[in-house]
Each structure stands twice: as structure tokens, then as C-alpha cells.
Design a protein around this motif. Structure first.
Motif, mmCIF file in Angstrom:
data_model
loop_
_atom_site.group_PDB
_atom_site.id
_atom_site.type_symbol
_atom_site.label_atom_id
_atom_site.label_comp_id
_atom_site.label_asym_id
_atom_site.label_seq_id
_atom_site.Cartn_x
_atom_site.Cartn_y
_atom_site.Cartn_z
ATOM 1 N N VAL A 118 0.848 -1.190 0.000
ATOM 2 C CA VAL A 118 0.000 0.000 0.000
ATOM 3 C C VAL A 118 0.886 1.243 0.000
ATOM 4 O O VAL A 118 2.082 1.178 0.289
ATOM 5 N N VAL A 119 0.290 2.381 -0.323
ATOM 6 C CA VAL A 119 0.947 3.669 -0.107
ATOM 7 C C VAL A 119 0.476 4.157 1.258
ATOM 8 O O VAL A 119 -0.722 4.282 1.509
ATOM 9 N N LEU A 120 1.428 4.395 2.142
ATOM 10 C CA LEU A 120 1.119 4.828 3.510
ATOM 11 C C LEU A 120 1.471 6.304 3.650
ATOM 12 O O LEU A 120 2.637 6.685 3.569
ATOM 13 N N LEU A 121 0.455 7.138 3.831
ATOM 14 C CA LEU A 121 0.653 8.580 4.003
ATOM 15 C C LEU A 121 0.591 8.929 5.484
ATOM 16 O O LEU A 121 -0.420 8.682 6.145
ATOM 17 N N ILE A 122 1.686 9.488 5.994
ATOM 18 C CA ILE A 122 1.705 10.010 7.369
ATOM 19 C C ILE A 122 1.762 11.529 7.224
ATOM 20 O O ILE A 122 2.795 12.107 6.888
ATOM 21 N N ASP A 123 0.604 12.151 7.425
ATOM 22 C CA ASP A 123 0.390 13.550 7.047
ATOM 23 C C ASP A 123 0.668 14.502 8.211
ATOM 24 O O ASP A 123 0.142 14.312 9.304
ATOM 25 N N ALA A 155 6.590 -7.206 9.271
ATOM 26 C CA ALA A 155 5.856 -6.759 8.081
ATOM 27 C C ALA A 155 5.766 -7.890 7.062
ATOM 28 O O ALA A 155 6.723 -8.636 6.874
ATOM 29 N N THR A 156 4.632 -8.043 6.423
ATOM 30 C CA THR A 156 4.467 -9.037 5.363
ATOM 31 C C THR A 156 4.582 -8.383 3.985
ATOM 32 O O THR A 156 4.861 -9.045 3.006
ATOM 33 N N THR A 157 4.357 -7.077 3.928
ATOM 34 C CA THR A 157 4.555 -6.326 2.677
ATOM 35 C C THR A 157 5.301 -5.043 3.015
ATOM 36 O O THR A 157 5.278 -4.575 4.152
ATOM 37 N N MET A 158 5.962 -4.478 2.011
ATOM 38 C CA MET A 158 6.733 -3.249 2.199
ATOM 39 C C MET A 158 5.905 -2.074 1.702
ATOM 40 O O MET A 158 5.728 -1.902 0.491
ATOM 41 N N PRO A 159 5.337 -1.250 2.598
ATOM 42 C CA PRO A 159 4.537 -0.114 2.112
ATOM 43 C C PRO A 159 5.429 0.966 1.506
ATOM 44 O O PRO A 159 6.609 1.060 1.842
ATOM 45 N N ILE A 160 4.850 1.737 0.596
ATOM 46 C CA ILE A 160 5.525 2.940 0.092
ATOM 47 C C ILE A 160 5.140 4.058 1.050
ATOM 48 O O ILE A 160 3.961 4.415 1.151
ATOM 49 N N VAL A 161 6.114 4.573 1.782
ATOM 50 C CA VAL A 161 5.830 5.524 2.863
ATOM 51 C C VAL A 161 6.052 6.961 2.387
ATOM 52 O O VAL A 161 7.118 7.292 1.856
ATOM 53 N N VAL A 162 5.025 7.787 2.554
ATOM 54 C CA VAL A 162 5.115 9.216 2.233
ATOM 55 C C VAL A 162 4.840 10.008 3.508
ATOM 56 O O VAL A 162 3.801 9.828 4.143
ATOM 57 N N LEU A 163 5.783 10.861 3.886
ATOM 58 C CA LEU A 163 5.607 11.744 5.046
ATOM 59 C C LEU A 163 5.442 13.160 4.522
ATOM 60 O O LEU A 163 6.127 13.559 3.582
ATOM 61 N N THR A 164 4.531 13.926 5.114
ATOM 62 C CA THR A 164 4.436 15.346 4.741
ATOM 63 C C THR A 164 4.702 16.219 5.953
ATOM 64 O O THR A 164 4.461 15.822 7.089
ATOM 65 N N SER A 165 5.238 17.412 5.679
ATOM 66 C CA SER A 165 5.517 18.377 6.740
ATOM 67 C C SER A 165 5.269 19.782 6.208
ATOM 68 O O SER A 165 5.679 20.111 5.094
ATOM 69 N N ASN A 166 4.588 20.599 7.019
ATOM 70 C CA ASN A 166 4.394 22.013 6.674
ATOM 71 C C ASN A 166 5.544 22.865 7.177
ATOM 72 O O ASN A 166 5.489 24.093 7.136
ATOM 73 N N ASP A 167 6.586 22.189 7.697
ATOM 74 C CA ASP A 167 7.799 22.875 8.151
ATOM 75 C C ASP A 167 7.550 23.788 9.349
ATOM 76 O O ASP A 167 8.199 24.811 9.497
ATOM 77 N N SER A 168 6.572 23.409 10.204
ATOM 78 C CA SER A 168 6.282 24.249 11.371
ATOM 79 C C SER A 168 7.349 24.063 12.458
ATOM 80 O O SER A 168 7.487 24.878 13.341
ATOM 81 N N ARG A 169 8.088 22.968 12.384
ATOM 82 C CA ARG A 169 9.255 22.790 13.266
ATOM 83 C C ARG A 169 10.296 21.960 12.516
ATOM 84 O O ARG A 169 9.982 21.266 11.541
ATOM 85 N N GLU A 170 11.543 22.031 12.962
ATOM 86 C CA GLU A 170 12.619 21.278 12.326
ATOM 87 C C GLU A 170 12.533 19.809 12.733
ATOM 88 O O GLU A 170 12.401 19.497 13.913
ATOM 89 N N LEU A 171 12.566 18.921 11.772
ATOM 90 C CA LEU A 171 12.546 17.489 12.060
ATOM 91 C C LEU A 171 13.950 17.037 12.461
ATOM 92 O O LEU A 171 14.940 17.708 12.143
ATOM 93 N N THR A 172 14.055 15.902 13.152
ATOM 94 C CA THR A 172 15.369 15.426 13.614
ATOM 95 C C THR A 172 16.236 15.032 12.417
ATOM 96 O O THR A 172 15.737 14.596 11.383
ATOM 97 N N GLU A 173 17.544 15.190 12.590
ATOM 98 C CA GLU A 173 18.489 14.835 11.529
ATOM 99 C C GLU A 173 18.376 13.351 11.185
ATOM 100 O O GLU A 173 18.502 12.952 10.036
#
Length: 285
Positions: A118-123, A155-173
Motif C-alpha cells: 500500500v501507499v502509507l501517508l503520514i500527514d 511486516a508481510t509487505t513493504m509499504p511505500i511511505v510518504v511523510l508530509t511536513s508544513n515545516d512548522s518545526r525542524e525534524l530530527t536529523e
């Protein structure tokens, strides 16, 4: 159990999505390298829409997890309904013997154990904290989940992972290193015209160009929420409904609420853009 490996799919855009060469490259690199794609950009630049289009183009189900500031990392994995179990125990219900009856699978668990990829969106991941990111990193590295009540689930399948960010804070390196990165900006005049005409082909080309030029004027102001690409499309449909042949001050005033949603923004846009459309000089010159 290891995730099944399927042939690498390719994204070439869709009939309803204008994909630039750099955008296609970023998506296809993420697919080939099996790395999460982190899409950053202002709200309204089409980050969520891109995940939807990737799923559509690849013929895969889309699973979405929309993050709020109150979202806990574990909710993506599972929730344990201890209250129901205690109640059933007091009632002598046979269900209480099997803990699976009280484990509610979260979106991440569902995505990792789906029968097909599946495509997994973490919004809007920037609404979370570093603890959340650490959990996600571990998950994306090992592709297995540890459930205290049940043990390890692979995991039995490898999802396609999409993360989105509005850049309201800096994400970890650490998270940024794990992901491939794509910045989405508002499109230029020509590309936005292409997008508008793709979705509203009945709109005359001259009116579509005028609409996009006015949208650019509006976005150039210091607004709480500039118009999104989706709102440009909505405005095009509204102008069609109005039978508009041009965007003069009257037409703009009547339909402005389609693209401007905040009260303070409405006053500012009416003053600056409305006056320009009327042919009057802008207060700022």
C-alpha cells in the motif's frame, strides 16, 4: 517473516496530476531505493494530493494517518482496550480469554500486514514530537512492530511511505537522513494554468491565465493562509458557474471567499488586490 519483494513500480503522473520532471525523479528514487519520501512545503502546495496520485497511478490502496498535536505514536501501531476487557471479565464473557479481541490495529500495523503493498501517508509529521519520530524511525528501519501483549509482528509487505511536513518545526536529523526529500512550492504561472485547465477544461485560456495571475498577486501578500492549488481549481469552477468572462473588481469581490478564508486576510486582499483590479493605484504604490 520478511517483507515480500515486488517489482519496482514507476510513477509517471496521472491524467489529473501535472508532475514535473524533478517531482517524478524524487518519487521514483524513493520507490527504487525503498526509502520513505519526505515532502515539505507550505500548506496548500499539494503534498497530500501527491500521495493520493502516487497511489492512484500505481494502482495501490492508500492508507492515511493524519497527525494532530495530540496524536500519540502508539496509536499508529495499536490501541489496547483494557476497559472492555475488564468489563467482559466481570461479566464472565468468554471473549476475555483471547487478548486479540481487545487489540485494535492502527494504520501502521494495517499497512505493514496488508495482503498487497500500500501507499502509507503520514500527514503533517511536524505536529508530533521527537519521541514520535524515534518510534517511526525504528519502525521504518526494522519493518517490525513489538506489541508488549503479543510479542513481535513482522511486516508481510513493504509499504511505500510518504511523510508530509508544513515545516512548522525542524525534524530530527536522523529522520531526515532516513528519507528522500522533496520540497513542493506553489507552481509558477504556466504550470498552475496547466493544472487549472486540466481540472476545468471548459474555462477559456485567457480567463485561466487571468485567474492564475490574480492568485499570484494574492499569494504575494502577507496572509495567514495563502490560496492553495485546490482553491485555485475551486475558483475556476466558480467563475465558470458565474459565467464570468474576465475577473474585474466586482467578480473578484463576489467570489473572493473561495480563495481567501480568514477574516483579516479578506480585508487585506479586498483592499490591495481589489483596488488593482479596479484600476486604482495600490496604497503601497
Amino acid at each position: 517473516m520478511h517483507a515480500n519483494h515486488h517489482p519496482t513500480p514507476r510513477f509517471e503522473g496521472t491524467d489529473t496530476y501535472v508532475a514535473t520532471a524533478d517531482l517524478k525523479l524524487a518519487v521514483n528514487a524513493a520507490l527504487t531505493l525503498q526509502r520513505p519520501l519526505l515532502i515539505k512545503g507550505e500548506p496548500g502546495t499539494g503534498k497530500t494530493m501527491l500521495a493520493e496520485e502516487v497511489a492512484d497511478a500505481l494502482g495501490m490502496p492508500l492508507m492515511q494517518w493524519h497527525i494532530k498535536s495530540t496524536t500519540k505514536a502508539q496509536q499508529g501501531l495499536y490501541e489496547y482496550d483494557a476497559v472492555s476487557r475488564l468489563r467482559d471479565s466481570q461479566l464472565g464473557d468468554e471473549r476475555v480469554r483471547d487478548i486479540h479481541n481487545y487489540i485494535v490495529k492502527g494504520v501502521l500495523w494495517q499497512a505493514f500486514t496488508a495482503s498487497e503493498p500500500v501507499v502509507l501517508l503520514i500527514d503533517e509529521i511536524d505536529k508530533t514530537d521527537q519521541e514520535f519520530e524515534a518510534m517511526l524511525l525504528e519502525l521504518l528501519s526494522d519493518f517490525q512492530i513489538t506489541i508488549p501483549e503479543l510479542g513481535q509482528v513482522s511486516a508481510t509487505t513493504m509499504p511505500i511511505v510518504v511523510l508530509t511536513s508544513n515545516d512548522s518545526r525542524e525534524l530530527t536529523e536522523a529522520l531526515k537522513r532516513r528519507c528522500l526529500y522533496l520540497w513542493l512550492d506553489y507552481p509558477g504561472v504556466e504550470r498552475e494554468m496547466e493544472i487549472v485547465r486540466l481540472h476545468v477544461p471548459e474555462l477559456a485560456e485567457t480567463l485561466a491565465r487571468r485567474l492564475v495571475e490574480v492568485i499570484e498577486m494574492v499569494r504575494a501578500l502577507d496572509l495567514k493562509k495563502p490560496p492553495s492549488i485546490a482553491e485555485s481549481i475551486d475558483w475556476a469552477r466558480t467563475l465558470l458557474l458565474m459565467g464570468a468572462e474576465d475577473i474585474d473588481r466586482e467578480t473578484f469581490t463576489q467570489s473572493m471567499s473561495i480563495i481567501v478564508k480568514h477574516r483579516t486576510d479578506i480585508d487585506l486582499v479586498a483592499e490591495r488586490v481589489g483596488m488593482k483590479l479596479a484600476g486604482a493605484p495600490s496604497p503601497t504604490g
